[in-house]
Enzyme design. Structure first.
Site, PDB file in Angstrom:
ATOM      1  N   CYS A  86     109.250  43.974  33.974  1.00  0.00           N
ATOM      2  CA  CYS A  86     108.540  45.259  33.943  1.00  0.00           C
ATOM      3  C   CYS A  86     109.473  46.389  33.499  1.00  0.00           C
ATOM      4  O   CYS A  86     110.606  46.485  33.965  1.00  0.00           O
ATOM      5  CB  CYS A  86     107.975  45.557  35.339  1.00  0.00           C
ATOM      6  SG  CYS A  86     107.029  47.086  35.377  1.00  0.00           S
ATOM      7  N   CYS A  90     111.339  50.888  39.469  1.00  0.00           N
ATOM      8  CA  CYS A  90     111.075  51.031  40.912  1.00  0.00           C
ATOM      9  C   CYS A  90     112.183  50.324  41.717  1.00  0.00           C
ATOM     10  O   CYS A  90     112.376  49.105  41.558  1.00  0.00           O
ATOM     11  CB  CYS A  90     109.712  50.442  41.255  1.00  0.00           C
ATOM     12  SG  CYS A  90     108.417  50.994  40.113  1.00  0.00           S
ATOM     13  N   CYS A  93     111.574  46.987  43.655  1.00  0.00           N
ATOM     14  CA  CYS A  93     110.758  45.899  43.087  1.00  0.00           C
ATOM     15  C   CYS A  93     111.573  44.805  42.406  1.00  0.00           C
ATOM     16  O   CYS A  93     112.355  45.063  41.485  1.00  0.00           O
ATOM     17  CB  CYS A  93     109.747  46.476  42.093  1.00  0.00           C
ATOM     18  SG  CYS A  93     108.601  45.188  41.522  1.00  0.00           S
ATOM     19  N   CYS A 130      93.285  39.567  45.136  1.00  0.00           N
ATOM     20  CA  CYS A 130      93.987  40.697  44.506  1.00  0.00           C
ATOM     21  C   CYS A 130      94.932  40.178  43.434  1.00  0.00           C
ATOM     22  O   CYS A 130      95.787  39.331  43.718  1.00  0.00           O
ATOM     23  CB  CYS A 130      94.809  41.458  45.537  1.00  0.00           C
ATOM     24  SG  CYS A 130      93.851  41.996  46.937  1.00  0.00           S
ATOM     25  N   CYS A 221      92.330  51.561  46.445  1.00  0.00           N
ATOM     26  CA  CYS A 221      93.252  50.980  47.417  1.00  0.00           C
ATOM     27  C   CYS A 221      94.585  51.654  47.160  1.00  0.00           C
ATOM     28  O   CYS A 221      95.157  51.493  46.074  1.00  0.00           O
ATOM     29  CB  CYS A 221      93.349  49.466  47.193  1.00  0.00           C
ATOM     30  SG  CYS A 221      94.656  48.679  48.151  1.00  0.00           S
ATOM     31  N   ARG A 293      95.816  48.216  55.848  1.00  0.00           N
ATOM     32  CA  ARG A 293      96.284  46.832  55.689  1.00  0.00           C
ATOM     33  C   ARG A 293      97.748  46.699  56.100  1.00  0.00           C
ATOM     34  O   ARG A 293      98.606  47.429  55.597  1.00  0.00           O
ATOM     35  CB  ARG A 293      96.104  46.357  54.241  1.00  0.00           C
ATOM     36  CG  ARG A 293      96.598  44.910  54.056  1.00  0.00           C
ATOM     37  CD  ARG A 293      96.292  44.319  52.685  1.00  0.00           C
ATOM     38  NE  ARG A 293      94.879  44.334  52.421  1.00  0.00           N
ATOM     39  CZ  ARG A 293      94.296  45.091  51.494  1.00  0.00           C
ATOM     40  NH1 ARG A 293      95.029  45.886  50.748  1.00  0.00           N
ATOM     41  NH2 ARG A 293      93.006  45.057  51.325  1.00  0.00           N
TER      42      ARG A 293
END
Ligand code: SAM
Ligand code: DTB
Ligand code: SF4
Length: 361
Positions: A86, A90, A93, A130, A221, A293
């Site tokens: 990616c 971040c 991550c 998901c 979400c 969650r």
């Protein structure tokens, strides 16, 4: 609000609040259905964090029972449909190309392979599937396959969620037309701490995609990560952003950072467990009709910590041995935990107003 004006779920049945309160010996809590507010100040939120732990958890659980059946937890399953490489940086991550985590990158999965995984997740008890893509934003050329995945998973009778990064208005409309139930896009932390964690996009970028998703009529979400070395005020700021959105997100995932070797946040001082549980409870009090969650980080939590998170109003988990790229508790240990706690899996974690299509914010 519906007929739950002065009743709530207790011991699996709806009963007058006064009866339920007698059962928990707490005459000091209000019988009013908690209103959905969007004007929380940081001072209001700080005052919640400062409450005695037991008072905070009781208030959160009572707020939860105004809107949801007690002792039910919804189960979602996660799949990384496009892994690693990616371009975003971040700091938490493992999938960022900026960090050397040893994670092999993989192209977008074939639709049939995704549907096989969804079937297995359904058989294992998940009601929502998901799908996550390690993208800054999807390419238009990927959208046909993404749409086919949504349609295929819905045809299995499961709710769908996608998390693909930033969206264009056209892409958002295609997702809506495909029937996508939820789009996950986390604000992750406070506006102030955001630039310490990510330099390749802004908080504003995040809020813009959330607005597109909301305006397209896809359920939002959105939540964040704690345990990233943020301050207590950053946790307050993150919850303030979420609670003051024009509509509360239908789902609010609270992730405990999963520390991964090679990421800048590996070896960060872990967050105190009680501060994590408090974050869940405060999220529930700020957004009582939303599903909170208990998201990443459960593998490192004891059963007792998870039980306190459910008491604090968490009513959804990710189940299955893998999150996107990191490990998660296996199905058997979650089943055992549910049995020990008298929890049953909920068929949906949609908030009540969404079921009635009369959004009350
Ligand atoms: N690329 C898309 C995006 O960033 O929106 C979707 C995938 S991304 C992996 C989805 C979310 O996973 C992130 O927003 C973050 O909140 C969460 N996440 C990623 N790595 C994590 C970690 N190590 N621990 C906890 N949560 C994490
Ligand atoms: C969310 O808030 N947490 C999930 C889901 N939304 C996409 C992702 C957690 C990822 C944890 C790290 C990993 O497994 O790569
Ligand atoms: Fe990419 Fe999403 Fe990971 Fe950030 S969180 S590096 S955008 S996959």
């Amino acid at each position: 609000m519906s007929d739950s004006g002065n009743s709530l779920f207790y011991m699996g049945v709806r009963m007058p609040v006064s009866t339920a309160l007698q059962s928990v010996s707490s005459p000091s809590f209000s019988e009013e259905v908690p209103a959905l507010r969007h004007d929380w100040s940081r001072g209001d939120i700080a005052a919640l964090f400062e409450k005695p732990f037991m008072d905070l958890l009781l208030e959160a659980q009572l707020n939860h029972r105004h809107y949801f059946p007690a002792n039910e937890v919804q189960v979602s399953s996660l799949l990384s449909i496009k892994t690693g490489g990616c371009p975003e940086d971040c700091a938490y991550c493992p999938q960022s190309a900026h960090h050397n985590t040893g994670l092999p990158a993989a192209k977008l999965m074939q639709v049939q392979a995704v549907l096989e995984e969804a079937k297995q997740a359904k058989e294992a008890g998940a009601s929502r599937f998901c799908m996550g893509g390690a993208w800054r934003s999807p390419k238009d050329r990927d959208m046909d396959m993404v749409v086919a995945m949504i349609e295929g998973v819905r045809a299995l009778g499961m709710e769908t969620c996608m998390t693909l990064g930033m969206l264009s208005p056209e892409q958002t409309i295609r997702l809506k037309e495909a029937g996508l139930d939820y789009y996950n896009h986390n604000v992750d932390t406070s506006p102030e701490y955001y630039e310490k964690i990510i330099s390749t996009r802004t908080y504003e970028d995040r809020l813009n995609t959330l607005a597109l998703v909301r305006q397209a009529g896809i359920n939002v979400c959105s939540g964040g990560i704690v345990g990233m070395g943020e301050s207590a005020d950053d946790r307050i700021g993150m919850l303030q952003t979420l609670a003051n959105l024009p509509e509360h997100p239908g789902s609010v995932p609270i992730n405990m950072l999963v520390q991964v070797e090679g990421t800048p946040l590996d070896k960060t001082e872990p967050l105190d467990t009680f501060d994590f549980i408090r974050t869940i409870a405060v999220a529930k009090i700020l957004m009582p009709a939303s599903v909170i969650r208990l998201s990443a980080g459960r593998l490192e939590m004891t059963e007792e910590t998870q039980a306190l998170c459910f008491m604090a109003g968490a009513s959804s988990i990710f189940a299955g041995p893998k999150l996107l790229t990191t490990e998660n508790p296996d199905q058997l240990s979650d089943q055992k935990l549910f049995e020990k706690l008298g929890i049953t899996p909920a068929q949906t974690c949609r908030r009540p107003e969404i079921i009635g299509e009369a959004v009350a914010s």
